[in-house]
Scaffold this active site. Structure first.
Site, short mmCIF file in Angstrom:
data_model
loop_
_atom_site.label_atom_id
_atom_site.label_comp_id
_atom_site.label_asym_id
_atom_site.label_seq_id
_atom_site.Cartn_x
_atom_site.Cartn_y
_atom_site.Cartn_z
N ASN A 1 0.88 -1.03 -0.01
CA ASN A 1 0.00 -0.18 -0.06
C ASN A 1 0.93 1.15 0.00
O ASN A 1 2.00 1.23 -0.03
CB ASN A 1 -1.01 0.02 1.24
CG ASN A 1 -0.17 -0.03 2.45
OD1 ASN A 1 0.35 0.91 2.71
ND2 ASN A 1 -0.32 -1.30 3.45
N ASP B 1 -4.30 -6.43 5.10
CA ASP B 1 -5.29 -7.16 5.51
C ASP B 1 -5.25 -8.47 5.05
O ASP B 1 -5.73 -9.66 5.72
CB ASP B 1 -6.77 -6.51 5.72
CG ASP B 1 -6.76 -5.35 6.53
OD1 ASP B 1 -6.08 -5.34 7.49
OD2 ASP B 1 -7.29 -4.22 5.73
N LYS C 1 8.42 -17.66 -10.85
CA LYS C 1 7.64 -16.40 -11.57
C LYS C 1 6.64 -16.81 -12.02
O LYS C 1 6.72 -17.73 -12.95
CB LYS C 1 8.66 -15.44 -12.53
CG LYS C 1 7.90 -14.33 -12.84
CD LYS C 1 8.98 -13.79 -14.19
CE LYS C 1 8.16 -12.69 -14.60
NZ LYS C 1 8.99 -12.20 -15.58
N PHE D 1 -4.29 3.66 15.00
CA PHE D 1 -4.62 4.48 14.03
C PHE D 1 -5.80 4.07 13.26
O PHE D 1 -5.81 2.87 13.08
CB PHE D 1 -3.29 4.74 13.29
CG PHE D 1 -2.49 5.74 13.81
CD1 PHE D 1 -1.54 5.41 14.94
CD2 PHE D 1 -2.30 6.95 13.54
CE1 PHE D 1 -0.90 6.36 15.47
CE2 PHE D 1 -1.28 7.83 14.21
CZ PHE D 1 -0.71 7.54 15.19
N LYS E 1 -13.49 0.88 16.13
CA LYS E 1 -12.06 0.19 16.18
C LYS E 1 -11.64 0.22 17.29
O LYS E 1 -10.93 -0.81 18.02
CB LYS E 1 -11.30 0.83 15.19
CG LYS E 1 -11.34 0.13 13.68
CD LYS E 1 -10.35 0.88 12.74
CE LYS E 1 -10.74 0.58 11.47
NZ LYS E 1 -10.06 1.44 10.38
N LYS F 1 -10.79 -3.58 18.85
CA LYS F 1 -9.53 -3.92 19.26
C LYS F 1 -9.07 -3.65 20.89
O LYS F 1 -8.02 -4.06 21.07
CB LYS F 1 -8.66 -3.35 18.30
CG LYS F 1 -9.00 -3.24 16.86
CD LYS F 1 -7.86 -3.12 15.99
CE LYS F 1 -8.40 -3.06 14.41
NZ LYS F 1 -7.44 -2.98 13.07
O1 C5P Z 1 -6.57 -1.63 9.03
P1 C5P Z 1 -7.24 -0.89 10.02
O2 C5P Z 1 -7.88 0.37 9.95
O3 C5P Z 1 -7.99 -1.94 11.17
O4 C5P Z 1 -6.02 -0.38 11.22
C1 C5P Z 1 -6.35 -0.05 12.48
C2 C5P Z 1 -5.26 -0.08 13.47
O5 C5P Z 1 -4.77 -1.52 13.46
C3 C5P Z 1 -3.95 0.71 12.89
O6 C5P Z 1 -3.36 0.99 14.23
C4 C5P Z 1 -2.98 -0.60 12.50
O7 C5P Z 1 -1.65 -0.46 12.59
C5 C5P Z 1 -3.54 -1.93 13.24
N1 C5P Z 1 -3.79 -3.20 12.28
C6 C5P Z 1 -2.86 -3.88 12.91
N2 C5P Z 1 -2.53 -5.14 12.10
C7 C5P Z 1 -3.53 -5.60 11.12
C8 C5P Z 1 -4.18 -4.28 10.57
C9 C5P Z 1 -4.42 -2.97 11.31
O8 C5P Z 1 -1.92 -3.92 13.78
N3 C5P Z 1 -3.48 -6.56 10.34
#
Ligand code: C5P
Length: 404
Positions: free
Chosen positions: A214, A284, A294, A328, A342, A346
């Site tokens: 990304n 994700d 390849k 974040f 979130k 989380k």
């Molecule tokens: O991707 P998302 O919007 O859910 O990210 C929110 C937070 O979760 C961010 O702080 C990101 O660093 C963390 N994150 C993570 N592992 C992932 C996806 C996101 O630690 N697989």
């Protein structure tokens, strides 16, 4: 702090002082330069005089048109002092109270009433001399500040530590100091705290040539690392790929590529962490299967099956006991609503919400949202300023936890 007194001593890196003066002037500082006699053999005073647009001070015994006691009036004029390059000799003199020329006499009159930075530069054997260490430790204990030398090719043809930090990095340190010195007890506010920070993007390999990733630059996370180091924390950075320099003063720098690798490293360090800040843009999904060879182009379309990556932050949210968790949320719409979701999902203490369109930019507007749903909006600041502001909110939250 706009008046900077630049002391230039007789190391070969004195030639870089021209760039330092020029960068400081571009940033709007008033610069007056004091050179040692030896420094004038390396760089012409006229160069620094022209760049600083001020006369150069070398000799204590020059007559001056203002009939001032110049070493005192210069000490009074300065808001801060930068000695770059700072040789073995000047450190030894200042540490032992010697004032035998204009520069050392000014320094003795300033003492630590004002911030004094030494940007070290010397041969590696001098750098490793225990007498230098003793002098530096003594000066640090009085509050003098040091910009460590870097490894690289030295004038003596050694490739080793001793090279003066680059002018842009030195000026950046000065600029950061001007921000964080406004914070109460800035040097000790995160002392003794272990911070774990993830930053950068992850890279999910498809075959030896292709990958999924990304646009995250990693800037916000790296600024947080630098700010936490400045405030005295012990920082471990687990970083995916970025184009950024590794921040100075880190305890551990761990480089990873994929989300799985990042998860494993975070899991390893998490137990021994006080504050975990997840700033990485973790993919994700990853390809279900990694092709060792390849993938060949064909005339038909190609479908790559993706599987879920672990949500590192959410997993740590399940495991947390003493740790404070900061996440974040980069959103394109309903920013606060999605961020709050979130935070709860989380099990976080703080979530920093922002608009996803700011990825890779130098400044941003953010909203720091806490568990109790209270929030603070911070408008259009550059990322390093935001980093100190975010850490101040973290410190407030830590204090709240202690009072509960
Ligand atoms: O991707 P998302 O919007 O859910 O990210 C929110 C937070 O979760 C961010 O702080 C990101 O660093 C963390 N994150 C993570 N592992 C992932 C996806 C996101 O630690 N697989």
């Amino acid at each position: 702090m706009k008046n900077i007194l630049l002391g230039v001593t007789g190391g070969i890196a004195a030639f870089k002082s021209a760039s330092i003066v020029s960068l400081l002037k571009k940033k709007g500082y008033n610069v007056k330069v004091v050179m040692t006699k030896n420094a004038t053999n390396i760089i012409g005073p006229l160069t620094l005089e022209t760049l600083s647009r001020n006369r150069i001070y070398v000799d204590m015994w020059d007559t001056n048109p203002h009939y001032e006691v110049e070493h005192i009036s210069l000490a009074d004029w300065a808001d801060m002092v930068l000695i770059a390059p700072a040789t073995y000799n000047i450190i030894g003199k200042v540490a032992n109270g010697i004032a035998d020329d204009m520069l050392t006499t000014i320094l003795s009159a300033i003492s630590v009433r004002k911030p004094v930075f030494f940007a070290l530069a010397m041969n590696v054997n001098m750098y490793e001399n225990p007498i230098l260490k003793e002098n530096v430790d003594k000066l640090k204990s009085y509050g003098y500040r040091f910009i460590e030398a870097e490894e690289g090719l030295l004038a003596c043809n050694y490739v080793a530590k001793g090279r003066m930090s680059e002018p842009k990095d030195i000026v950046e340190e000065i600029e950061r100091y001007n921000i964080y010195s406004k914070i109460e007890n800035c040097d000790t506010t995160l002392k003794g705290k272990k911070l774990l920070i993830t930053s950068g993007r992850t890279k999910e390999n498809i075959d030896p040539i292709r990958y999924l990733s990304n646009n995250s630059s990693g800037k916000m996370g790296y600024c947080l690392v630098q700010a936490a180091v400045d405030l005295g924390a012990e920082v471990t950075l687990i970083s995916g790929p970025t184009n950024l320099d590794i921040p100075k003063g880190l305890k551990n720098f761990i480089s990873v590529e994929s989300a799985i690798q990042m998860y494993e490293k975070v899991d390893e360090y998490f137990k021994d962490t006080d504050i975990f800040i997840a700033c990485a843009a973790v993919a994700d999904y990853r390809p279900k299967e990694y092709k060792k060879e390849k993938i060949k182009k064909s005339d038909s379309d190609l479908t790559i099956e993706l599987v879920r990556n672990p949500d590192i932050l959410a997993e740590m949210g399940k495991k947390k006991d003493k740790q404070l968790l900061v996440g974040f949320a980069a959103e394109t719409n309903d920013i606060k609503k999605n961020a709050l979701k979130k935070l709860e999902k989380k099990n976080l203490d703080i979530i920093v919400a922002n608009n996803a369109s700011t990825m890779g930019t130098d400044s941003n507007t953010i909203e720091v949202i806490k568990r109790d749903k209270s929030s603070v909006e911070i408008k259009q600041k550059n990322k390093i300023e935001l980093a100190y502001d975010i850490l101040l909110e973290v410190i407030l939250e830590l204090k709240k936890d202690k009072n509960e």
